[in-house]
Design an enzyme around this catalytic site. Sequence first.
Site, PDB file in Angstrom:
ATOM      1  N   ASP A  67      11.415   9.293  -4.649  1.00 12.96           N
ATOM      2  CA  ASP A  67      11.319   9.202  -3.190  1.00 12.96           C
ATOM      3  C   ASP A  67      12.644   8.730  -2.595  1.00 12.96           C
ATOM      4  O   ASP A  67      13.567   8.369  -3.325  1.00 12.96           O
ATOM      5  CB  ASP A  67      10.163   8.262  -2.789  1.00 12.96           C
ATOM      6  N   ASN A 136      -0.339  -2.076  -2.235  1.00  9.60           N
ATOM      7  CA  ASN A 136      -1.468  -1.363  -1.613  1.00  9.60           C
ATOM      8  C   ASN A 136      -1.894  -0.144  -2.438  1.00  9.60           C
ATOM      9  O   ASN A 136      -2.637   0.702  -1.955  1.00  9.60           O
ATOM     10  CB  ASN A 136      -1.126  -0.938  -0.177  1.00  9.60           C
ATOM     11  N   HIS A 138       0.132   2.230  -3.678  1.00  8.23           N
ATOM     12  CA  HIS A 138       0.920   3.470  -3.556  1.00  8.23           C
ATOM     13  C   HIS A 138       1.729   3.731  -4.820  1.00  8.23           C
ATOM     14  O   HIS A 138       2.093   2.812  -5.560  1.00  8.23           O
ATOM     15  CB  HIS A 138       1.801   3.475  -2.301  1.00  8.23           C
ATOM     16  N   GLU A 143       1.257   6.631   0.437  1.00  7.33           N
ATOM     17  CA  GLU A 143       0.478   5.516   0.958  1.00  7.33           C
ATOM     18  C   GLU A 143      -1.020   5.842   0.920  1.00  7.33           C
ATOM     19  O   GLU A 143      -1.391   7.013   0.759  1.00  7.33           O
ATOM     20  CB  GLU A 143       0.908   5.231   2.413  1.00  7.33           C
TER      21      GLU A 143
HETATM   22  C1  GLP Z   1       8.461   0.965  -3.502  1.00  6.45           C
HETATM   23  C2  GLP Z   1       8.751   2.353  -4.118  1.00  6.45           C
HETATM   24  C3  GLP Z   1       7.838   2.650  -5.245  1.00  6.45           C
HETATM   25  C4  GLP Z   1       7.633   1.371  -6.030  1.00  6.45           C
HETATM   26  C5  GLP Z   1       6.824   0.393  -5.222  1.00  6.45           C
HETATM   27  C6  GLP Z   1       6.726  -0.985  -5.818  1.00  6.45           C
HETATM   28  O1  GLP Z   1       8.431   0.924  -2.148  1.00  6.45           O
HETATM   29  N1  GLP Z   1       8.773   3.449  -3.218  1.00  6.45           N
HETATM   30  O2  GLP Z   1       8.364   3.703  -6.045  1.00  6.45           O
HETATM   31  O3  GLP Z   1       6.948   1.632  -7.222  1.00  6.45           O
HETATM   32  O4  GLP Z   1       7.232   0.390  -3.878  1.00  6.45           O
HETATM   33  O5  GLP Z   1       7.922  -1.684  -5.661  1.00  6.45           O
HETATM   34  P1  GLP Z   1       8.318  -2.897  -6.569  1.00  6.45           P
HETATM   35  O6  GLP Z   1       8.462  -2.344  -7.959  1.00  6.45           O
HETATM   36  O7  GLP Z   1       9.616  -3.391  -6.041  1.00  6.45           O
HETATM   37  O8  GLP Z   1       7.224  -3.891  -6.485  1.00  6.45           O
END
Ligand code: GLP
Length: 258
Positions: A67, A136, A138, A143
């Site tokens: 992404d 959440n 995702h 989302e």
């Molecule tokens: C982010 C990314 C995801 C990631 C998630 C968790 O916003 N877009 O690919 O897996 O949210 O983030 P983190 O690993 O920093 O907790």
Amino acid sequence: MEVVILPGPDEVARVAARRIAEAVRRRPDAVVGLATGSSPLGLYAELARQVAAGWLDVSGIRGFGLDEYVGLPPGHPQSYASVLRRTVVQPLGLDPARVHVPDGGAADLDAAAAGFERRIEAAGGIDVQILGIGANGHIGFNEPTSSLSSRTRVKTLAPRTRADNARFFGSPEDVPVHCLTQGLGTILEARELVLVAQGRAKADAVAAAVEGPLSSMCPASVLQLHPRAGVYLDEAAAARLRLADYYRHTWAHRPGGG
Ligand code: GLP
């Protein structure tokens, strides 16, 4: 789904990295899907360690980002293209030309999304997709209520995701509102999925993904549809799993395991 509960984040990084390394040894030109966020950083560091030690050759792999934020100026340090350059491309010594990230600066975002899908297809599809999980539920930036068969497209970030990611930006308002993300249908087409999660803040999302109903309310629950999905958790992230003892038992007795 293979659910693996490990004592702490270091073991999560080590065991998940082993799975990626196996995929690369099987296929030296493997196409690897690359997540950003803090969750896979230990895994990337472990892969970099193996490369530096001469145990793993990643020179032939190709990479696709999951992404990207929309609208950050080119080269912005928090763009996922920059983050992947710092945390994956440089430490692993990859050729930057072999790593593609959706173009969040494109004038025509729909065309950029479609082009990204075509590029994955032209590479022969993703062999192994690395994933984190948002609080959440995702994955990527899909989302809650994302279509379970969605493709790469523009999404509006949930307020909670923007708040969670504010730590990487000067202030919460600086977090972009939109993103381009691989869809859940895109992710499901990867031949293998490797999701890593650490910490108590992820425990509810992990429980919903692994043991909850298949539902767009928890996009990560789509992993239940995948024939080769591994979920690597530390004890804190596994805290809300009802069948934790069963997962420990199956890991301890895995065929060919130690
Ligand atoms: C982010 C990314 C995801 C990631 C998630 C968790 O916003 N877009 O690919 O897996 O949210 O983030 P983190 O690993 O920093 O907790």
